[in-house]
Design a protein around this motif. Structure first.
Motif, PDB file in Angstrom:
ATOM      1  N   THR A 173     -15.240 103.316  63.247  1.00  0.00           N
ATOM      2  CA  THR A 173     -14.738 101.946  63.189  1.00  0.00           C
ATOM      3  C   THR A 173     -13.941 101.695  64.455  1.00  0.00           C
ATOM      4  O   THR A 173     -13.370 102.625  65.038  1.00  0.00           O
ATOM      5  N   ALA A 174     -13.884 100.436  64.879  1.00  0.00           N
ATOM      6  CA  ALA A 174     -13.090 100.098  66.051  1.00  0.00           C
ATOM      7  C   ALA A 174     -11.618 100.383  65.802  1.00  0.00           C
ATOM      8  O   ALA A 174     -10.896 100.823  66.710  1.00  0.00           O
ATOM      9  N   ALA A 175     -11.159 100.137  64.582  1.00  0.00           N
ATOM     10  CA  ALA A 175      -9.762 100.395  64.242  1.00  0.00           C
ATOM     11  C   ALA A 175      -9.442 101.875  64.369  1.00  0.00           C
ATOM     12  O   ALA A 175      -8.388 102.265  64.904  1.00  0.00           O
ATOM     13  N   ARG A 176     -10.333 102.709  63.881  1.00  0.00           N
ATOM     14  CA  ARG A 176     -10.131 104.157  63.991  1.00  0.00           C
ATOM     15  C   ARG A 176     -10.078 104.589  65.458  1.00  0.00           C
ATOM     16  O   ARG A 176      -9.263 105.435  65.849  1.00  0.00           O
ATOM     17  N   ALA A 177     -10.944 103.995  66.278  1.00  0.00           N
ATOM     18  CA  ALA A 177     -10.964 104.339  67.699  1.00  0.00           C
ATOM     19  C   ALA A 177      -9.654 103.936  68.376  1.00  0.00           C
ATOM     20  O   ALA A 177      -9.086 104.698  69.173  1.00  0.00           O
ATOM     21  N   ARG A 178      -9.161 102.743  68.076  1.00  0.00           N
ATOM     22  CA  ARG A 178      -7.912 102.305  68.698  1.00  0.00           C
ATOM     23  C   ARG A 178      -6.741 103.157  68.238  1.00  0.00           C
ATOM     24  O   ARG A 178      -5.829 103.456  69.029  1.00  0.00           O
ATOM     25  N   ASN A 179      -6.736 103.556  66.971  1.00  0.00           N
ATOM     26  CA  ASN A 179      -5.673 104.439  66.496  1.00  0.00           C
ATOM     27  C   ASN A 179      -5.737 105.793  67.192  1.00  0.00           C
ATOM     28  O   ASN A 179      -4.694 106.406  67.469  1.00  0.00           O
ATOM     29  N   ALA A 180      -6.943 106.276  67.470  1.00  0.00           N
ATOM     30  CA  ALA A 180      -7.077 107.543  68.189  1.00  0.00           C
ATOM     31  C   ALA A 180      -6.503 107.418  69.594  1.00  0.00           C
ATOM     32  O   ALA A 180      -5.890 108.357  70.125  1.00  0.00           O
ATOM     33  N   GLY A 181      -6.694 106.257  70.216  1.00  0.00           N
ATOM     34  CA  GLY A 181      -6.090 106.021  71.518  1.00  0.00           C
ATOM     35  C   GLY A 181      -4.577 106.000  71.440  1.00  0.00           C
ATOM     36  O   GLY A 181      -3.888 106.550  72.307  1.00  0.00           O
ATOM     37  N   LEU A 182      -4.045 105.374  70.402  1.00  0.00           N
ATOM     38  CA  LEU A 182      -2.592 105.356  70.214  1.00  0.00           C
ATOM     39  C   LEU A 182      -2.049 106.762  69.998  1.00  0.00           C
ATOM     40  O   LEU A 182      -0.978 107.106  70.520  1.00  0.00           O
ATOM     41  N   ALA A 183      -2.783 107.571  69.246  1.00  0.00           N
ATOM     42  CA  ALA A 183      -2.343 108.954  69.017  1.00  0.00           C
ATOM     43  C   ALA A 183      -2.305 109.730  70.319  1.00  0.00           C
ATOM     44  O   ALA A 183      -1.402 110.547  70.550  1.00  0.00           O
ATOM     45  N   ALA A 184      -3.282 109.491  71.198  1.00  0.00           N
ATOM     46  CA  ALA A 184      -3.300 110.170  72.492  1.00  0.00           C
ATOM     47  C   ALA A 184      -2.121 109.724  73.356  1.00  0.00           C
ATOM     48  O   ALA A 184      -1.503 110.543  74.050  1.00  0.00           O
ATOM     49  N   LEU A 185      -1.777 108.440  73.314  1.00  0.00           N
ATOM     50  CA  LEU A 185      -0.616 107.969  74.053  1.00  0.00           C
ATOM     51  C   LEU A 185       0.676 108.541  73.470  1.00  0.00           C
ATOM     52  O   LEU A 185       1.632 108.830  74.196  1.00  0.00           O
ATOM     53  N   ARG A 186       0.685 108.702  72.170  1.00  0.00           N
ATOM     54  CA  ARG A 186       1.875 109.226  71.496  1.00  0.00           C
ATOM     55  C   ARG A 186       2.124 110.686  71.851  1.00  0.00           C
ATOM     56  O   ARG A 186       3.260 111.175  71.798  1.00  0.00           O
ATOM     57  N   ASP A 187       1.062 111.376  72.224  1.00  0.00           N
ATOM     58  CA  ASP A 187       1.164 112.789  72.606  1.00  0.00           C
ATOM     59  C   ASP A 187       1.649 112.890  74.053  1.00  0.00           C
ATOM     60  O   ASP A 187       0.939 113.296  74.957  1.00  0.00           O
ATOM     61  N   GLY A 188       2.881 112.506  74.250  1.00  0.00           N
ATOM     62  CA  GLY A 188       3.475 112.457  75.582  1.00  0.00           C
ATOM     63  C   GLY A 188       4.566 111.416  75.580  1.00  0.00           C
ATOM     64  O   GLY A 188       5.127 111.074  74.537  1.00  0.00           O
ATOM     65  N   THR A 189       4.865 110.867  76.729  1.00  0.00           N
ATOM     66  CA  THR A 189       5.855 109.802  76.814  1.00  0.00           C
ATOM     67  C   THR A 189       5.211 108.482  76.436  1.00  0.00           C
ATOM     68  O   THR A 189       4.291 108.013  77.110  1.00  0.00           O
ATOM     69  N   ALA A 190       5.675 107.890  75.357  1.00  0.00           N
ATOM     70  CA  ALA A 190       5.072 106.650  74.879  1.00  0.00           C
ATOM     71  C   ALA A 190       5.377 105.505  75.842  1.00  0.00           C
ATOM     72  O   ALA A 190       6.479 105.420  76.387  1.00  0.00           O
ATOM     73  N   PRO A 191       4.420 104.612  76.068  1.00  0.00           N
ATOM     74  CA  PRO A 191       4.649 103.484  76.968  1.00  0.00           C
ATOM     75  C   PRO A 191       5.426 102.368  76.281  1.00  0.00           C
ATOM     76  O   PRO A 191       5.588 102.363  75.059  1.00  0.00           O
TER      77      PRO A 191
END
Length: 331
Positions: free
Chosen positions: A72-90
């Protein structure tokens, strides 16, 4: 930067599936931007066309969705957010669909708007179709995205969002196979945030919609989104999805069914009732100015109600069976 200045940190999340050259153009536009993107993440939903290798070659961080779960597009966007969260969040996140090209001036304009409006969680601008001359279906997309400027109820797939707002509402609902942005925006508005559409160029979209079957699938997805939204929030004050679901069912299912069934006891003259559809086309076209584009949109939106009704019915059928659906793709 005009807005938050050098203190602003911006992450980018791009999602796609078999976008091919469209993805390369999207990533090119991001890499060519003067905006201070701290990270660009591409989330791939099972592409088989070399998109992943192409993104890696462009030095973009790639996240692969597990193919064991429905895409799902929602799942994909959440995966992107998780990757950003794994570090310094913007501070901010720019979402861009993989078939879109980002306007070079968009980030400066949108960042400045958010800096001046701390109560706004999401800002979006004008998404345009890249090739509206290619088909009547592309022109319909271009007109559909020309939404009113000002405070809005929701955004589309491309938008600049505050990280704090995304975290506050828990991101997107990964179970939704369509309509994920309006649903998340509803939760943001409930939390006191505002959604805003500004008068600025944001993205160019390559719909590549050349066939009636593609148009039908896209409208069917819209019907599914309306049905799912109504099932979740239809009884709440916002009545989310109710009006769209009602229009789809009335025009795409109930009226034709009543006319066909009515012809059995009362005779074929009842079928003249189907003239309500060309009358609806005339009404919509004249309401929108009577231009060639207005006639095109009126005809497609009227015919599209049958596809939307199919989407509504499919959602309720799967729900009754206890099954979940996957992506409804038109490309």
């Amino acid at each position: 930067m005009i807005g938050f200045g050098d203190k602003t940190s911006i992450g980018v999340i791009t999602i796609g599936r078999n976008e091919g050259v469209r993805l390369l153009k999207c990533l090119d536009s991001l890499n060519a931007s003067d905006a201070p993107f701290m990270r660009i993440i591409y989330v791939d939903s099972g592409s088989t066309d070399g998109s992943v290798i192409a993104a890696l070659d462009m030095h973009v961080q790639v996240v692969l969705l597990d193919t064991a779960q429905p895409f799902t597009a929602a799942r994909a966007r959440n995966a992107g957010l998780a990757a950003l969260r794994d570090g310094t969040a913007p501070d901010l996140v720019q979402f861009v669909d993989g078939d879109c090209v980002l306007d070079p001036g968009w980030i400066d304009t949108a960042d400045a708007f958010l800096a001046e409006h701390p109560d706004v969680a999401v800002v979006c601008g004008r998404r345009r179709e890249m090739h509206p001359e290619a088909s009547v279906y592309n022109r319909l997309c271009d007109a559909e995205w020309n939404t009113p400027v000002g405070e809005a109820r929701s955004c589309g797939g491309d938008a600049l969002m505050r990280w704090s707002a995304l975290e506050a509402v828990g991101g997107y609902d990964p179970t939704l196979i369509a309509g994920e942005e309006p649903e998340m925006c509803l939760r943001m508005r409930r939390a006191g945030w505002k959604i805003w559409r500004i008068d600025a160029e944001m993205t160019l979209h390559d719909a590549a919609m050349m066939r009636f079957g593609q148009f039908w699938q896209r409208m069917r997805r819209g019907g599914h989104a309306a049905a799912e939204g109504a099932a979740i929030y239809g009884r709440d004050a916002e009545r989310h999805g109710i009006a769209a679901r009602r229009r789809a069912l009335v025009w795409g299912l109930l009226l034709p069914l009543m006319l066909l069934l009515g012809a059995i006891p009362f005779g074929p003259w009842v079928l003249w009732g189907f003239m309500i559809y060309p009358a609806q086309i005339v009404r919509l076209a004249l309401r929108d100015g009577g231009t060639q584009g207005a006639w095109e949109r009126a005809m497609l939106m009227t015919v599209g109600k049958f596809a939307e009704a199919q989407g509504v019915a499919a959602y309720h059928w799967r729900r009754w069976q206890g099954r979940t659906g996957g992506l409804i793709e038109y490309k």
